[in-house]
Design a protein around this motif. Structure first.
Motif, PDB file in Angstrom:
ATOM      1  N   MET A   1     -45.918  -5.881  34.437  1.00 21.45           N
ATOM      2  CA  MET A   1     -45.917  -5.378  33.072  1.00 21.45           C
ATOM      3  C   MET A   1     -46.309  -6.505  32.131  1.00 21.45           C
ATOM      4  N   GLY A   2     -47.023  -6.137  31.089  1.00 23.03           N
ATOM      5  CA  GLY A   2     -47.413  -7.118  30.100  1.00 23.03           C
ATOM      6  C   GLY A   2     -46.336  -7.309  29.050  1.00 23.03           C
ATOM      7  N   VAL A   3     -46.615  -8.171  28.109  1.00 22.81           N
ATOM      8  CA  VAL A   3     -45.668  -8.484  27.045  1.00 22.81           C
ATOM      9  C   VAL A   3     -45.342  -7.230  26.228  1.00 22.81           C
ATOM     10  N   LEU A   4     -46.358  -6.442  25.925  1.00 24.51           N
ATOM     11  CA  LEU A   4     -46.126  -5.215  25.163  1.00 24.51           C
ATOM     12  C   LEU A   4     -45.231  -4.249  25.936  1.00 24.51           C
ATOM     13  N   GLY A   5     -45.416  -4.178  27.238  1.00 25.25           N
ATOM     14  CA  GLY A   5     -44.557  -3.343  28.080  1.00 25.25           C
ATOM     15  C   GLY A   5     -43.107  -3.788  28.033  1.00 25.25           C
ATOM     16  N   TRP A   6     -42.869  -5.121  28.073  1.00 19.84           N
ATOM     17  CA  TRP A   6     -41.509  -5.648  27.981  1.00 19.84           C
ATOM     18  C   TRP A   6     -40.882  -5.324  26.633  1.00 19.84           C
ATOM     19  N   ILE A   7     -41.684  -5.396  25.560  1.00 17.67           N
ATOM     20  CA  ILE A   7     -41.155  -5.106  24.229  1.00 17.67           C
ATOM     21  C   ILE A   7     -40.775  -3.634  24.123  1.00 17.67           C
ATOM     22  N   VAL A   8     -41.644  -2.753  24.596  1.00 24.70           N
ATOM     23  CA  VAL A   8     -41.346  -1.315  24.548  1.00 24.70           C
ATOM     24  C   VAL A   8     -40.154  -0.994  25.437  1.00 24.70           C
ATOM     25  N   LEU A   9     -40.138  -1.544  26.650  1.00 20.98           N
ATOM     26  CA  LEU A   9     -39.011  -1.321  27.553  1.00 20.98           C
ATOM     27  C   LEU A   9     -37.727  -1.858  26.932  1.00 20.98           C
ATOM     28  N   GLY A  10     -37.795  -3.023  26.313  1.00 15.73           N
ATOM     29  CA  GLY A  10     -36.621  -3.615  25.665  1.00 15.73           C
ATOM     30  C   GLY A  10     -36.126  -2.784  24.505  1.00 15.73           C
ATOM     31  N   LEU A  11     -37.046  -2.267  23.711  1.00 18.30           N
ATOM     32  CA  LEU A  11     -36.673  -1.410  22.588  1.00 18.30           C
ATOM     33  C   LEU A  11     -35.950  -0.165  23.082  1.00 18.30           C
ATOM     34  N   LEU A  12     -36.523   0.478  24.060  1.00 16.89           N
ATOM     35  CA  LEU A  12     -35.925   1.713  24.568  1.00 16.89           C
ATOM     36  C   LEU A  12     -34.620   1.447  25.330  1.00 16.89           C
ATOM     37  N   ALA A  13     -34.600   0.399  26.146  1.00 19.20           N
ATOM     38  CA  ALA A  13     -33.377   0.067  26.887  1.00 19.20           C
ATOM     39  C   ALA A  13     -32.270  -0.350  25.928  1.00 19.20           C
ATOM     40  N   GLY A  14     -32.606  -1.102  24.894  1.00 21.71           N
ATOM     41  CA  GLY A  14     -31.615  -1.491  23.893  1.00 21.71           C
ATOM     42  C   GLY A  14     -31.081  -0.289  23.137  1.00 21.71           C
ATOM     43  N   GLY A  15     -31.972   0.656  22.801  1.00 16.72           N
ATOM     44  CA  GLY A  15     -31.536   1.880  22.126  1.00 16.72           C
ATOM     45  C   GLY A  15     -30.631   2.731  22.998  1.00 16.72           C
ATOM     46  N   ILE A  16     -30.964   2.846  24.281  1.00  9.21           N
ATOM     47  CA  ILE A  16     -30.129   3.614  25.199  1.00  9.21           C
ATOM     48  C   ILE A  16     -28.788   2.933  25.393  1.00  9.21           C
ATOM     49  N   ALA A  17     -28.786   1.608  25.528  1.00 12.43           N
ATOM     50  CA  ALA A  17     -27.526   0.870  25.662  1.00 12.43           C
ATOM     51  C   ALA A  17     -26.659   1.049  24.422  1.00 12.43           C
ATOM     52  N   LYS A  18     -27.290   1.058  23.254  1.00 13.12           N
ATOM     53  CA  LYS A  18     -26.563   1.260  21.996  1.00 13.12           C
ATOM     54  C   LYS A  18     -25.955   2.657  21.939  1.00 13.12           C
ATOM     55  N   MET A  19     -26.681   3.661  22.462  1.00 10.86           N
ATOM     56  CA  MET A  19     -26.137   5.021  22.509  1.00 10.86           C
ATOM     57  C   MET A  19     -24.978   5.124  23.493  1.00 10.86           C
TER      58      MET A  19
END
Length: 88
Positions: A1-19
Motif C-alpha cells: 500500500m502507498g502512503v495515500l492508502g495508509w492515510i485512508v486506512l488510518g482515517l477509517l480505522a481511527g474512525g471505527i476505533a472511535k465508534m
C-alpha cells in the motif's frame, strides 16, 4: 500500500476505533487520523510478531482487523496519558 492508502486506512480505522470506544478526546479529526495511522502500523507490527500474519492489500479483512485493533490500543493509551493530566 502507498502512503495515500495508509492515510485512508488510518482515517477509517481511527474512525471505527472511535465508534467502538466513544468518549471525549481532545484533538478532533486530525488526532483521530494520526491515531488511526499509528494504529495501523502498530496492528501490522502486532500481527507480524505475535501471530505471524502480514498486512495484505487495502481490501483484505485481516489488514482492517489489525489496523482497527492497533487503533484501539493506541486510543486507549492516548486516553490514559492525556486523561491522567486532565481534571474535569
Amino acid at each position: 500500500m502507498g502512503v495515500l492508502g495508509w492515510i485512508v486506512l488510518g482515517l477509517l480505522a481511527g474512525g471505527i476505533a472511535k465508534m467502538l470506544m466513544p468518549g471525549r478526546d481532545p484533538g478532533g479529526c486530525l488526532i483521530t487520523i494520526l491515531l488511526g495511522i499509528g494504529g495501523a502500523m502498530l496492528g501490522g507490527w502486532i500481527g507480524r510478531t505475535a501471530f505471524d500474519v502480514d498486512l495484505g492489500t487495502f481490501f483484505d479483512l485481516r489488514t482492517w482487523g489489525l489496523a482497527i485493533l492497533g487503533a484501539l490500543v493506541i486510543l486507549l493509551l492516548y486516553r490514559m496519558v492525556i486523561g491522567s493530566g486532565r481534571r474535569d
